[in-house]
Every structure is written in structure tokens, then in C-alpha cells.
Design an enzyme around this catalytic site. Structure first.
Site, PDB file in Angstrom:
ATOM      1  N   ARG A  51      11.295   6.392  -9.527  1.00  0.00           N
ATOM      2  CA  ARG A  51      10.054   5.378  -9.420  1.00  0.00           C
ATOM      3  C   ARG A  51      10.635   4.082  -9.946  1.00  0.00           C
ATOM      4  O   ARG A  51      10.299   3.035  -9.410  1.00  0.00           O
ATOM      5  CB  ARG A  51       9.018   5.690 -10.086  1.00  0.00           C
ATOM      6  CG  ARG A  51       7.809   4.983 -10.194  1.00  0.00           C
ATOM      7  CD  ARG A  51       6.527   5.254 -10.554  1.00  0.00           C
ATOM      8  NE  ARG A  51       6.335   6.452 -11.410  1.00  0.00           N
ATOM      9  CZ  ARG A  51       6.403   6.430 -12.749  1.00  0.00           C
ATOM     10  NH1 ARG A  51       6.916   5.317 -13.380  1.00  0.00           N
ATOM     11  NH2 ARG A  51       6.483   7.410 -13.447  1.00  0.00           N
ATOM     12  N   TYR A 103      -4.669 -10.666   9.161  1.00  0.00           N
ATOM     13  CA  TYR A 103      -4.807  -9.246   9.262  1.00  0.00           C
ATOM     14  C   TYR A 103      -5.908  -8.204   8.714  1.00  0.00           C
ATOM     15  O   TYR A 103      -6.363  -8.502   7.614  1.00  0.00           O
ATOM     16  CB  TYR A 103      -3.313  -8.559   8.693  1.00  0.00           C
ATOM     17  CG  TYR A 103      -3.034  -7.037   8.952  1.00  0.00           C
ATOM     18  CD1 TYR A 103      -3.118  -6.646  10.182  1.00  0.00           C
ATOM     19  CD2 TYR A 103      -3.133  -6.239   8.044  1.00  0.00           C
ATOM     20  CE1 TYR A 103      -2.914  -5.229  10.342  1.00  0.00           C
ATOM     21  CE2 TYR A 103      -3.325  -4.743   8.083  1.00  0.00           C
ATOM     22  CZ  TYR A 103      -2.957  -4.327   9.097  1.00  0.00           C
ATOM     23  OH  TYR A 103      -2.883  -2.973   9.428  1.00  0.00           O
ATOM     24  N   ASP A 175       2.577 -13.911   4.094  1.00  0.00           N
ATOM     25  CA  ASP A 175       2.642 -12.473   4.905  1.00  0.00           C
ATOM     26  C   ASP A 175       3.422 -13.040   5.982  1.00  0.00           C
ATOM     27  O   ASP A 175       2.943 -13.875   6.826  1.00  0.00           O
ATOM     28  CB  ASP A 175       1.519 -12.009   5.279  1.00  0.00           C
ATOM     29  CG  ASP A 175       1.644 -10.645   5.907  1.00  0.00           C
ATOM     30  OD1 ASP A 175       2.789 -10.407   6.713  1.00  0.00           O
ATOM     31  OD2 ASP A 175       0.702  -9.737   6.146  1.00  0.00           O
ATOM     32  N   LYS A 200       6.687  -2.979  10.735  1.00  0.00           N
ATOM     33  CA  LYS A 200       6.682  -3.657  12.134  1.00  0.00           C
ATOM     34  C   LYS A 200       8.012  -3.969  12.591  1.00  0.00           C
ATOM     35  O   LYS A 200       8.894  -3.162  12.995  1.00  0.00           O
ATOM     36  CB  LYS A 200       5.824  -5.012  11.979  1.00  0.00           C
ATOM     37  CG  LYS A 200       4.177  -4.632  11.503  1.00  0.00           C
ATOM     38  CD  LYS A 200       3.373  -3.672  12.446  1.00  0.00           C
ATOM     39  CE  LYS A 200       2.233  -3.258  11.558  1.00  0.00           C
ATOM     40  NZ  LYS A 200       1.264  -4.246  10.771  1.00  0.00           N
TER      41      LYS A 200
HETATM   42  C1  LIG Z   1       0.464  -4.183   9.660  1.00  0.00           C
HETATM   43  C2  LIG Z   1       0.392  -5.448   9.037  1.00  0.00           C
HETATM   44  C3  LIG Z   1       0.198  -5.274   7.605  1.00  0.00           C
HETATM   45  C4  LIG Z   1      -0.057  -3.890   6.830  1.00  0.00           C
HETATM   46  O1  LIG Z   1       1.024  -3.406   6.871  1.00  0.00           O
HETATM   47  P1  LIG Z   1       0.967  -1.534   6.915  1.00  0.00           P
HETATM   48  O2  LIG Z   1       2.569  -1.256   6.873  1.00  0.00           O
HETATM   49  O3  LIG Z   1       0.274  -1.017   8.330  1.00  0.00           O
HETATM   50  O4  LIG Z   1       0.476  -1.259   5.651  1.00  0.00           O
HETATM   51  C5  LIG Z   1       0.031  -6.583   7.009  1.00  0.00           C
HETATM   52  N1  LIG Z   1      -0.042  -7.730   7.364  1.00  0.00           N
HETATM   53  C6  LIG Z   1       0.415  -7.803   8.712  1.00  0.00           C
HETATM   54  C7  LIG Z   1       0.434  -9.082   9.190  1.00  0.00           C
HETATM   55  C8  LIG Z   1       0.362  -6.700   9.579  1.00  0.00           C
HETATM   56  O5  LIG Z   1       0.638  -6.718  10.991  1.00  0.00           O
END
Ligand SMILES: *Cc1c(COP(=O)(O)O)cnc(C)c1O
Length: 382
Positions: A51, A103, A175, A200
Site C-alpha cells: 500500500r 464530468y 482534470d 481513458k
Molecule cells: C472518466 C472520467 C473520470 C472518472 O474516471 P474513472 O476512471 O471512471 O473513475 C474523471 N474525469 C473525467 C474527465 C473522465 O472522463
């Protein structure tokens, strides 16, 4: 780190922090599933408990730090775990400012989870820095951003927000999932914390969930490290291996996807069933100048509004090629009906107020032959 910092991005993607196993010279860093590490004579070595640190995880954590031009990187079980862990930099009584268009999962976390922890969030249109400035309260401690925003592709002027944040002593978090460090490097512009859903583009094959965070400040790095270890939402060694593997081909994948997105954006804009296309690469895109002042590409995601929202259902039924799902950034084209999928967590009335229409469809272009994608879209729009 064995790889020097001054390599160019395409090289860093392939070689990352470690491009071979330090123990054996194996061409990839192995998956280290061990939960704990022998302490010779009772003394802990570089790793003591997984961890707290793991060689497979270290590889992707170093990779994101290098790619974002930071000093410290962190890998989490999902993108939302990364968002939540970064937001643990704030405490009860703090106030944050966030975009009203972001998001769906982040919206839910900021809107429902943070208030339970005594952290209030004001959602504003972050396209105008003046609106952010006007929302600052005596307890405001941070600004959470997404640019381009999801799903409306609103562009926030990062340099403008950073200048304001520095003047008012606020922490900035961004983000960067849509752009990846290949197209936008927020730490270079003065953003404090950059966050990715590595589920992604960074993973890139729709076969993994992961989140990453990078910072350029050692003190912030220490605080994030403390929370990562204390909370424990770390990325598993097997998923670290998959993510490191995906990152190696990011440049080829993203460039091919971006090229397909640009072609689809132009053709959709000329289609009679389509009302408007949202894509930073289009000449009539409202935030174009700001976007290209801080990013080197338009990205691989676009959205379009159909003239009739009743046309959404037949479109989703007739399409054959794209995966129809709430995700993006895979080698396969992914089509999302934001209203019912990625932004389902946002109540209908809020979506309407924000301008997220039922007729909005988002496409994350994959690397297929664009003519096959277009033929499929054409038959489904007919
Ligand atoms: C998918 C996404 C998230 C969340 O990510 P997860 O891996 O699904 O938890 C956060 N921000 C954006 C812009 C996303 O497309």
C-alpha cells in the site's frame, strides 16, 4: 528514476521512469503482486508494504510525473479515486470553486460527498476568469477545473486562472483526462495538481480502470503521499502493468484518433440531421484561441447535437461500429449519450439549466478507418 528528465515526450512515453527491470534487465518491469517485503535484520528497504509502495506502481507514478513535468506522481484504483484523493488536500470549512459543466462523477463528488465533509463548492461558468474571481469567499481555498469541459467543451483560460489563484493564494486542480500530457501540460502553466482518469486515453484499450495525479511541488507531493498511504485507494500491480503498457503507445493512438475526430467533426457539421458540432479543432469553435494558447491539439473527442432529440434513439439502435457506452479514450470509437450515460448522475433540471441537451451525443474517435466510421454514422443518421 533511471531515465533522464530531458527526453522528449514521445521518448518518455516509451521508456517512462524505468524501461527495464532493475533486478534482472527484463524488457518490462514485472508485475510485483507481493503485499509485503522482507525486512532484512528487521530493517526496511526501499519497499516495505505494497500500500505504501510497489515497484509496478512506482513505474506508472514516475511515468506520469515525468510526462506532466512534475516531481511526484500517484496512481489510484480509478479516476474518481484520484479526484477524491486530490480533493483530500482540503478540509472542513474550506470553500472550493468548480465549473458548472464537468464530468458527471466529479460533479456528484463535489456536489454530494464534499458537503458531507464540511467542504462547500460553488459551481460557476469558468470560461470567464472574472466569474471565478467574483465567487471567491474568505474561506475559498481552491479552484477545480476541467478544460475542455465535459460534455460542452467549454474552455477555461488556465494562465488567467493561475494568475488569479496565485494572487489570492488558492490551490488549482485540473482534470486533464481529455487532453493527456501529450496535448496539454498544466503544471508548466502553473496549475498545482493535475488529475487523470487513466481509464481513458492513458490506458487506451478500455480494459482497465485507473487514476493518476501529478504535482510539481514537493510539499504537495508529501501531503498526497500521506493520504494515498492512509486511505489506500492504490492501483493494483497488475493494472499498473497494463497502464504502463498502454502509455507506451499513447502518441500513436492519440494522433490517429485526433485525425479521425477532426474528419468526423467536419463531416457531421455538414450533415442535415446535425444542429451543431462541438470540437476545439473547428474554425467556428468559440474557445478556439484560448484552447490553442494552452494546448497543442484539439483532441480526439467531439460532441454534436441532433436537430431532433427523438433522433437519438434510432441513431443508437442503428449504429454498428462504435461501442455505445459511458467512456472515452479507447482504440475503439466510443459513442456516449451524455444525458443518460456519463452525466446520468446530474438531475435532469440541472442538465437543462447547464445546456446539456438530450440531443447531445459525444464521440471519442478510435483508430479505425475513418471511412468505415463515417459510413456507419451516415447510415445511422439517415
Ligand atoms: C472518466 C472520467 C473520470 C472518472 O474516471 P474513472 O476512471 O471512471 O473513475 C474523471 N474525469 C473525467 C474527465 C473522465 O472522463
Amino acid at each position: 528514476m533511471t531515465v533522464a528528465k530531458n527526453y522528449r515526450t514521445a521518448t518518455l512515453l516509451v521508456h517512462q521512469g524505468h524501461d527495464r527491470d532493475p533486478a534482472t534487465g527484463a524488457a518490462v518491469v514485472p508485475i510485483y503482486p507481493a503485499s509485503t517485503y522482507h525486512h532484512p535484520g528487521g530493517k526496511s528497504g526501499e519497499f516495505d508494504y505494497s500500500r505504501s509502495g510497489n515497484p509496478s506502481r512506482q513505474q506508472v507514478e514516475e511515468a506520469i510525473a515525468l510526462l506532466e513535468g512534475g516531481c511526484r506522481g500517484f496512481a489510484y484504483a480509478t479516476g474518481m479515486a484520484a479526484v477524491g484523493s486530490a480533493l483530500a488536500l482540503f478540509k472542513s470549512g474550506d470553500h472550493l470553486i468548480a465549473p458548472e459543466d464537468l464530468y458527471g462523477g466529479s460533479w456528484r463528488y463535489l456536489n454530494q460527498v464534499l458537503p458531507q465533509q464540511g467542504i462547500e463548492v460553488s459551481f460557476v461558468d469558468t470560461c470567464e476568469v472574472a466569474r471565478i474571481a467574483a465567487a471567491i469567499q474568505p474561506t475559498t481555498r481552491g479552484i477545480f477545473l476541467e478544460t475542455p469541459s465535459n460534455p460542452l467543451f467549454k474552455i477555461t483560460d488556465l494562465r488567467g486562472v493561475v494568475a488569479l489563484a496565485k494572487e489570492r493564494n488558492l490551490l488549482t486542480l485540473l482534470d486533464n483526462t481529455f487532453m493527456t500530457p501529450l496535448l496539454q501540460r498544466p503544471l508548466d502553466l502553473g496549475i498545482d495538481v493535475v488529475i487523470h482518469s487513466a481509464t481513458k486515453f492513458l490506458g487506451g484499450h478500455s480494459d482497465l480502470m485507473a487514476g493518476l495525479v501529478a504535482v510539481a511541488d514537493l510539499e504537495l507531493g508529501k501531503r498526497l503521499k500521506f493520504f494515498q498511504n492512509a486511505f489506500g485507494a492504490v492501483l493494483s500491480p497488475f493494472d499498473c502493468f497494463l497502464l504502463a503498457r498502454g502509455i507506451k503507445t499513447l502518441k500513436l493512438r492519440l494522433e490517429a484518433s485526433q485525425q479521425n475526430a477532426a474528419i468526423l467533426a467536419e463531416r457531421l457539421a455538414a450533415h442535415p440531421a446535425v444542429d451543431r458540432v462541438l470540437y476545439p479543432g473547428r474554425s467556428d469553435f468559440p474557445g478556439r484561441a484560448t484552447h490553442f494558447a494552452q494546448a497543442s491539439g484539439a483532441g480526439a473527442i467531439l460532441a454534436f447535437e441532433l436537430r431532433e432529440s427523438s433522433a437519438v434513439r434510432p441513431l443508437l439502435e442503428k449504429l454498428r461500429l462504435p461501442i455505445i457506452a459511458p467512456s472515452l479514450g479507447g482504440v475503439e470509437t466510443i459513442l456516449t449519450h451524455c444525458w443518460s450515460m456519463s452525466h446520468a448522475a446530474i438531475p435532469a433540471a440541472d442538465k437543462r439549466r447547464l445546456g446539456i441537451r438530450e440531443s447531445l451525443v459525444r464521440i471519442s474517435a478510435g483508430i479505425e478507418d475513418v471511412e468505415d466510421l463515417w459510413e456507419d454514422l451516415q447510415q445511422a443518421l439517415a
